[in-house]
Enzyme design. Sequence first.
Site: not given
Ligand code: BJW
Ligand code: ZN
Length: 254
Positions: A129, A157
């Site tokens: 990401h 840029c």
């Molecule tokens: C602990 C702990 C401790 C806490 N010890 N554990 C419908 C169905 C399916 C998919 C889609 C849909 N509609 C749209 C989509 C696609 C969409 C998506 O997935 N949406 C769903 C949410 C519905 N995805 C996209 O749009 C992606 N792009 C895409 O699919 O393009 C097509 C393509 C595919 C393949 C190749 C090319 C193209 C893009 C996704 C971009 C995500 N971006 C973000 C923001 C980044 C920038 C920013 O920060 O500002 O990324 S969103 C946010 O979520 C961030 C994270 O990386 C991401 C995941 O979150 P993560 O890391 O799982 O964190 P949390 O907070 O959710 O969970 C923390 C966990 O830790 C919890 O479980 C806690 O219990 C645990 N925990 N303390 C152990 N101490």
């Molecule tokens: Zn440029």
Amino acid sequence: MNDRDSTGDVNRARALLREATNVTVLTGAGVSAESGVPTYRGAGGGLWGGLRVEDWATPEGYARDRPRVWTWYSDRRVQLADVRPNAAHRALAELQRRLAARGGRATIVTQNIDALHQAAGAQDVLELHGSLLRIRCEQCMRREYVGCKPLEHGPTCPDCGAAMRPDVVWFGESLPMKVWHAAVDAAAACDVFITAGTSAVVYPAAGLLDVAKGRGARTIEVNLEATPASGAVDVSLLGRAGDVLPELLDGADP
Ligand code: BJW
Ligand code: ZN
């Protein structure tokens, strides 16, 4: 680690790691939580700097209010200056070193944008990401490292004059293709796949578990609570990543 079978589960996971030569680890925000970086969802998470990621980490959010989004990223960047890797990051870097020493490989694939795996000494981290520490041009390929510097608006840029933006992946955007393909390859090639500190709801990252399983990998989850991945893994370890990941390494070596 407080469920009844936790010791047995840790031992099962250690045994899987002892047998493995090729391990792929998918990490999420929970792995950085013990460093003080807020998670997006789940236990203790939900708001990043007071704003919901689903509302602002999108091209629409950026178009709606560019200054606000720049300030949001700037504040988060500045906060990272005081953040250090924790025991979970260190354990994964150590896992890489141990496997490399016995001719194997551990690939770290992260959804995190905080560069804490690299700060802990991990090599070749696949950042699905993007990175909070970089900006990129909206038109050409230029990327710039900005570190933890505050930036209240995007510079233009130097190569093409277009606007620069945070080098992160927003909802609805493609992942960086080379990085994504490398992550799929790593998931397909591993003997053991670990998913740690991720809510497993954001795709395509969450789908890497299925890629690994489909190719016969054994699977381990480390999380504070159950996630949609919990029912699909061989071993689910409930606990803090900073406790559980070092525990997995203790006794996982031959
Ligand atoms: C602990 C702990 C401790 C806490 N010890 N554990 C419908 C169905 C399916 C998919 C889609 C849909 N509609 C749209 C989509 C696609 C969409 C998506 O997935 N949406 C769903 C949410 C519905 N995805 C996209 O749009 C992606 N792009 C895409 O699919 O393009 C097509 C393509 C595919 C393949 C190749 C090319 C193209 C893009 C996704 C971009 C995500 N971006 C973000 C923001 C980044 C920038 C920013 O920060 O500002 O990324 S969103 C946010 O979520 C961030 C994270 O990386 C991401 C995941 O979150 P993560 O890391 O799982 O964190 P949390 O907070 O959710 O969970 C923390 C966990 O830790 C919890 O479980 C806690 O219990 C645990 N925990 N303390 C152990 N101490
Ligand atoms: Zn440029």
